[in-house]
Design a protein around this motif. Structure first.
Motif, short mmCIF file in Angstrom:
data_model
loop_
_atom_site.label_atom_id
_atom_site.label_comp_id
_atom_site.label_asym_id
_atom_site.label_seq_id
_atom_site.Cartn_x
_atom_site.Cartn_y
_atom_site.Cartn_z
N VAL A 32 0.86 -1.18 0.00
CA VAL A 32 0.00 0.00 0.00
C VAL A 32 0.90 1.24 0.00
N LEU A 33 0.88 2.00 -1.08
CA LEU A 33 1.67 3.21 -1.22
C LEU A 33 0.80 4.39 -0.84
N ILE A 34 1.16 5.01 0.28
CA ILE A 34 0.38 6.12 0.83
C ILE A 34 1.17 7.41 0.61
N ARG A 35 0.65 8.28 -0.21
CA ARG A 35 1.36 9.52 -0.54
C ARG A 35 1.16 10.55 0.58
N GLU A 36 1.75 10.21 1.71
CA GLU A 36 1.68 11.06 2.89
C GLU A 36 3.04 10.95 3.57
N PRO A 37 3.68 12.06 3.90
CA PRO A 37 5.04 12.03 4.44
C PRO A 37 5.10 11.70 5.93
N LEU A 38 4.85 10.44 6.27
CA LEU A 38 4.84 10.03 7.67
C LEU A 38 6.06 9.17 7.99
N GLY A 39 6.67 9.42 9.13
CA GLY A 39 7.75 8.58 9.62
C GLY A 39 7.19 7.33 10.26
N PRO A 40 8.07 6.44 10.74
CA PRO A 40 7.64 5.14 11.26
C PRO A 40 6.61 5.20 12.39
N ILE A 41 6.80 6.04 13.38
CA ILE A 41 5.88 6.06 14.52
C ILE A 41 4.51 6.57 14.09
N VAL A 74 10.50 13.00 4.01
CA VAL A 74 9.80 11.77 3.64
C VAL A 74 8.89 12.09 2.45
N ALA A 75 9.02 11.30 1.37
CA ALA A 75 8.21 11.51 0.16
C ALA A 75 6.87 10.78 0.26
N PHE A 76 6.90 9.54 0.74
CA PHE A 76 5.68 8.75 0.91
C PHE A 76 5.98 7.63 1.89
N CYS A 77 4.93 6.96 2.33
CA CYS A 77 5.13 5.80 3.19
C CYS A 77 4.35 4.63 2.61
N GLY A 101 -8.36 8.05 7.00
CA GLY A 101 -8.10 9.30 6.30
C GLY A 101 -6.98 9.26 5.30
N ALA A 102 -6.72 8.09 4.71
CA ALA A 102 -5.67 7.99 3.69
C ALA A 102 -6.00 8.89 2.50
N PRO A 103 -4.98 9.51 1.90
CA PRO A 103 -5.22 10.36 0.73
C PRO A 103 -5.89 9.57 -0.40
N ALA A 104 -6.71 10.25 -1.17
CA ALA A 104 -7.44 9.61 -2.27
C ALA A 104 -6.52 9.00 -3.32
N ASP A 105 -5.27 9.51 -3.43
CA ASP A 105 -4.35 8.98 -4.43
C ASP A 105 -3.50 7.82 -3.90
N THR A 106 -3.89 7.25 -2.76
CA THR A 106 -3.23 6.05 -2.25
C THR A 106 -3.42 4.93 -3.26
N VAL A 107 -2.36 4.14 -3.46
CA VAL A 107 -2.39 3.05 -4.45
C VAL A 107 -2.09 1.74 -3.74
N ILE A 108 -2.86 0.71 -4.07
CA ILE A 108 -2.62 -0.63 -3.55
C ILE A 108 -1.99 -1.43 -4.68
N GLU A 109 -0.72 -1.77 -4.50
CA GLU A 109 0.01 -2.49 -5.55
C GLU A 109 -0.13 -3.99 -5.33
N GLU A 110 -0.42 -4.68 -6.43
CA GLU A 110 -0.56 -6.14 -6.44
C GLU A 110 0.48 -6.67 -7.43
N TYR A 111 1.11 -7.77 -7.11
CA TYR A 111 2.22 -8.27 -7.93
C TYR A 111 1.98 -9.63 -8.55
N VAL A 112 1.08 -10.42 -8.00
CA VAL A 112 0.83 -11.77 -8.48
C VAL A 112 -0.66 -11.91 -8.74
N PRO A 113 -1.11 -12.36 -9.88
CA PRO A 113 -0.32 -12.99 -10.93
C PRO A 113 0.42 -12.01 -11.83
N ALA A 114 0.01 -10.72 -11.82
CA ALA A 114 0.69 -9.70 -12.62
C ALA A 114 0.64 -8.39 -11.85
N PHE A 115 1.55 -7.48 -12.16
CA PHE A 115 1.58 -6.20 -11.47
C PHE A 115 0.34 -5.38 -11.83
N ALA A 116 -0.28 -4.81 -10.80
CA ALA A 116 -1.43 -3.93 -11.00
C ALA A 116 -1.43 -2.87 -9.91
#
Length: 138
Positions: A32-41, A74-77, A101-116
């Motif tokens: 899950v690529l969240i375009r929000e500049p958050l550190g680990p905590i 931080v560019a994204f988390c 409250g994740a940003p609307a442009d958050t992307v969920i990457e899937e890799y199997v069976p193919a990248f999406a």
């Protein structure tokens, strides 16, 4: 019409390896690529902990990271998520992240069976946090 596959970058190649390992165990991996500049905590408190609670026995957040951009900013988390049922897991991921409250442009990457790259809201719908299609919260 499917768009042509672009080559995976280094991060995505590593994620594909995680996805292939999960598939061998009968599980499904999402990044899950969240375009929000958050550190680990902050990332853990805002997204990881609530998502783990929402997933329950359906799966787990197994990792996460914060990508540095210019300088030390931080560019994204992102979150590494493994689920036992693809459809139900994807639904829980979407519901939980919208509720957090994740940003609307958050992307969920899937890799199997193919990248999406899957949108946070199915079919491109942008639902306000906590209103998952007008159904009762979870």
């Amino acid at each position: 019409m499917a768009k042509p596959q672009r080559p995976l970058d280094g991060r995505q190649e590593m994620m594909r390896g995680f996805a292939e390992s999960a598939a061998e165990r009968g599980q499904h991996f999402f990044y899950v690529l969240i375009r929000e500049p958050l550190g680990p905590i902050d990332r853990g408190e805002k997204y990881e902990d609530p998502l783990n609670a929402a997933l329950g026995e359906l799966g787990d957040v197994v990792g996460g990271g914060s990508q540095l951009g210019e300088g030390d900013a931080v560019a994204f988390c992102g979150l590494d998520v493994v689920v036992n049922d693809r459809e139900r897991g994807l639904q829980k991921i979407r519901q939980s992240l919208r509720a957090c409250g994740a940003p609307a442009d958050t992307v969920i990457e899937e890799y199997v069976p193919a990248f999406a790259e899957l949108p946070l809201s199915p079919r491109g719908r942008d639902e306000p946090p906590g209103e998952a299609g007008g159904r009762g919260g979870g």
